[in-house]
Design a protein around this motif. Sequence first.
Motif, PDB file in Angstrom:
ATOM      1  N   LYS A   3      46.253  38.541  23.497  1.00 10.71           N
ATOM      2  CA  LYS A   3      45.234  38.101  24.450  1.00 10.71           C
ATOM      3  C   LYS A   3      43.954  38.872  24.122  1.00 10.71           C
ATOM      4  CE  LYS A   3      44.565  37.315  29.348  1.00 10.71           C
ATOM      5  NZ  LYS A   3      45.199  37.448  30.672  1.00 10.71           N
ATOM      6  N   ILE A   4      42.873  38.120  23.907  1.00 10.24           N
ATOM      7  CA  ILE A   4      41.629  38.723  23.445  1.00 10.24           C
ATOM      8  C   ILE A   4      40.497  38.405  24.408  1.00 10.24           C
ATOM      9  CG2 ILE A   4      39.972  38.855  21.538  1.00 10.24           C
ATOM     10  CD1 ILE A   4      42.313  37.996  19.707  1.00 10.24           C
ATOM     11  N   GLY A   5      39.825  39.435  24.875  1.00 10.48           N
ATOM     12  CA  GLY A   5      38.650  39.269  25.721  1.00 10.48           C
ATOM     13  C   GLY A   5      37.412  39.236  24.852  1.00 10.48           C
ATOM     14  N   VAL A   6      36.563  38.259  25.079  1.00  9.37           N
ATOM     15  CA  VAL A   6      35.357  38.099  24.263  1.00  9.37           C
ATOM     16  C   VAL A   6      34.152  38.004  25.183  1.00  9.37           C
ATOM     17  CG1 VAL A   6      34.188  36.687  22.524  1.00  9.37           C
ATOM     18  CG2 VAL A   6      36.685  36.885  22.485  1.00  9.37           C
ATOM     19  N   GLU A   7      33.130  38.754  24.856  1.00 16.76           N
ATOM     20  CA  GLU A   7      31.876  38.699  25.611  1.00 16.76           C
ATOM     21  C   GLU A   7      31.349  37.267  25.618  1.00 16.76           C
ATOM     22  OE1 GLU A   7      27.522  40.320  24.686  1.00 16.76           O
ATOM     23  OE2 GLU A   7      29.101  41.819  24.542  1.00 16.76           O
ATOM     24  N   GLY A   8      30.808  36.836  26.744  1.00 17.54           N
ATOM     25  CA  GLY A   8      30.381  35.455  26.939  1.00 17.54           C
ATOM     26  C   GLY A   8      29.396  34.925  25.919  1.00 17.54           C
ATOM     27  N   SER A   9      28.555  35.777  25.378  1.00 23.65           N
ATOM     28  CA  SER A   9      27.544  35.309  24.428  1.00 23.65           C
ATOM     29  C   SER A   9      28.115  35.023  23.042  1.00 23.65           C
ATOM     30  CB  SER A   9      26.416  36.335  24.316  1.00 23.65           C
ATOM     31  OG  SER A   9      26.909  37.557  23.783  1.00 23.65           O
ATOM     32  N   VAL A  24      42.267  33.452  24.597  1.00 23.23           N
ATOM     33  CA  VAL A  24      40.929  34.040  24.720  1.00 23.23           C
ATOM     34  C   VAL A  24      40.448  33.943  26.163  1.00 23.23           C
ATOM     35  CG1 VAL A  24      38.529  33.905  23.931  1.00 23.23           C
ATOM     36  CG2 VAL A  24      40.391  33.427  22.334  1.00 23.23           C
ATOM     37  N   VAL A  25      39.939  35.061  26.685  1.00 29.19           N
ATOM     38  CA  VAL A  25      39.330  35.086  28.013  1.00 29.19           C
ATOM     39  C   VAL A  25      37.933  35.665  27.888  1.00 29.19           C
ATOM     40  CG1 VAL A  25      41.519  35.297  29.250  1.00 29.19           C
ATOM     41  CG2 VAL A  25      40.294  37.357  28.581  1.00 29.19           C
ATOM     42  N   GLU A  26      37.048  35.231  28.757  1.00 31.69           N
ATOM     43  CA  GLU A  26      35.680  35.747  28.742  1.00 31.69           C
ATOM     44  C   GLU A  26      35.627  37.069  29.494  1.00 31.69           C
ATOM     45  OE1 GLU A  26      31.165  34.564  30.151  1.00 31.69           O
ATOM     46  OE2 GLU A  26      32.713  33.021  30.138  1.00 31.69           O
ATOM     47  N   LEU A  27      34.965  38.047  28.881  1.00 31.31           N
ATOM     48  CA  LEU A  27      34.759  39.336  29.535  1.00 31.31           C
ATOM     49  C   LEU A  27      33.518  39.232  30.409  1.00 31.31           C
ATOM     50  CD1 LEU A  27      35.358  41.789  26.567  1.00 31.31           C
ATOM     51  CD2 LEU A  27      36.923  41.265  28.436  1.00 31.31           C
ATOM     52  N   LYS A  28      33.717  39.295  31.713  1.00 31.75           N
ATOM     53  CA  LYS A  28      32.594  39.205  32.644  1.00 31.75           C
ATOM     54  C   LYS A  28      32.306  40.535  33.310  1.00 31.75           C
ATOM     55  CE  LYS A  28      33.606  34.394  33.635  1.00 31.75           C
ATOM     56  NZ  LYS A  28      34.084  33.446  34.619  1.00 31.75           N
ATOM     57  N   GLN A  34      40.854  45.376  30.981  1.00 32.49           N
ATOM     58  CA  GLN A  34      42.130  46.055  31.189  1.00 32.49           C
ATOM     59  C   GLN A  34      43.325  45.137  30.997  1.00 32.49           C
ATOM     60  OE1 GLN A  34      41.686  47.874  35.015  1.00 32.49           O
ATOM     61  NE2 GLN A  34      40.130  49.286  34.299  1.00 32.49           N
ATOM     62  N   ASN A  35      43.115  43.853  30.904  1.00 30.15           N
ATOM     63  CA  ASN A  35      44.218  42.896  30.797  1.00 30.15           C
ATOM     64  C   ASN A  35      44.295  42.204  29.447  1.00 30.15           C
ATOM     65  OD1 ASN A  35      44.979  43.326  33.544  1.00 30.15           O
ATOM     66  ND2 ASN A  35      43.244  42.074  34.155  1.00 30.15           N
ATOM     67  N   VAL A  36      43.646  42.764  28.445  1.00 27.12           N
ATOM     68  CA  VAL A  36      43.631  42.130  27.133  1.00 27.12           C
ATOM     69  C   VAL A  36      44.072  43.128  26.058  1.00 27.12           C
ATOM     70  CG1 VAL A  36      41.821  40.473  27.758  1.00 27.12           C
ATOM     71  CG2 VAL A  36      41.186  42.659  26.750  1.00 27.12           C
ATOM     72  N   ASP A  37      44.473  42.584  24.916  1.00 26.17           N
ATOM     73  CA  ASP A  37      44.891  43.421  23.800  1.00 26.17           C
ATOM     74  C   ASP A  37      43.708  43.893  22.956  1.00 26.17           C
ATOM     75  OD1 ASP A  37      47.813  43.163  24.194  1.00 26.17           O
ATOM     76  OD2 ASP A  37      47.376  41.047  23.846  1.00 26.17           O
ATOM     77  N   PHE A  38      42.653  43.072  22.921  1.00 25.96           N
ATOM     78  CA  PHE A  38      41.436  43.408  22.179  1.00 25.96           C
ATOM     79  C   PHE A  38      40.228  42.961  22.985  1.00 25.96           C
ATOM     80  CE2 PHE A  38      44.641  42.900  18.922  1.00 25.96           C
ATOM     81  CZ  PHE A  38      44.410  43.989  18.096  1.00 25.96           C
ATOM     82  N   ALA A  54      36.432  52.181  29.161  1.00 23.08           N
ATOM     83  CA  ALA A  54      37.449  51.606  30.044  1.00 23.08           C
ATOM     84  C   ALA A  54      38.845  51.903  29.517  1.00 23.08           C
ATOM     85  CB  ALA A  54      37.259  50.093  30.163  1.00 23.08           C
ATOM     86  N   SER A  55      39.797  51.797  30.393  1.00 17.70           N
ATOM     87  CA  SER A  55      41.174  52.039  29.977  1.00 17.70           C
ATOM     88  C   SER A  55      41.799  50.744  29.470  1.00 17.70           C
ATOM     89  CB  SER A  55      41.980  52.610  31.138  1.00 17.70           C
ATOM     90  OG  SER A  55      41.944  51.718  32.231  1.00 17.70           O
ATOM     91  N   ALA A  56      41.104  50.104  28.553  1.00 20.83           N
ATOM     92  CA  ALA A  56      41.637  48.892  27.924  1.00 20.83           C
ATOM     93  C   ALA A  56      42.849  49.290  27.094  1.00 20.83           C
ATOM     94  CB  ALA A  56      40.578  48.245  27.039  1.00 20.83           C
ATOM     95  N   LYS A  57      43.893  48.494  27.133  1.00 23.49           N
ATOM     96  CA  LYS A  57      45.086  48.862  26.381  1.00 23.49           C
ATOM     97  C   LYS A  57      44.934  48.577  24.895  1.00 23.49           C
ATOM     98  CE  LYS A  57      47.704  44.605  27.097  1.00 23.49           C
ATOM     99  NZ  LYS A  57      48.954  44.018  27.512  1.00 23.49           N
ATOM    100  N   GLY A  58      43.927  47.816  24.537  1.00 26.05           N
ATOM    101  CA  GLY A  58      43.736  47.466  23.136  1.00 26.05           C
ATOM    102  C   GLY A  58      42.477  48.058  22.555  1.00 26.05           C
TER     103      GLY A  58
END
Length: 83
Positions: A3-9, A24-28, A34-38, A54-58
């Motif tokens: 699961k990858i968080g990507v900045e909206g732009s 893929v989820v948008e980082l807002k 905190q809920n993504v691998d990258f 942040a305490s991101a796990k990835g």
Amino acid sequence: MQKIGVEGSLTNISEALREKGYDVVELKQESDAQNVDFCVVTGLDSNMMGIQEASAKGSVIEASGLSANEVISEIENKINHLQ
């Protein structure tokens, strides 16, 4: 699949990751990290959003100056090193 968080732009990167089958989820906001691998961000917003601390796990991937394929390669290299 990761699961990858990507900045909206970074829509071109989001689309390329989806085509490869990634979730893929948008980082807002910071809590999204905190809920993504990258997290894929531009340098400007990574500190503003607090993602680098942040305490991101990835891993946080700095996408400035990289193509979508280069970002995907970096993610896949990191995934392979974790296995």
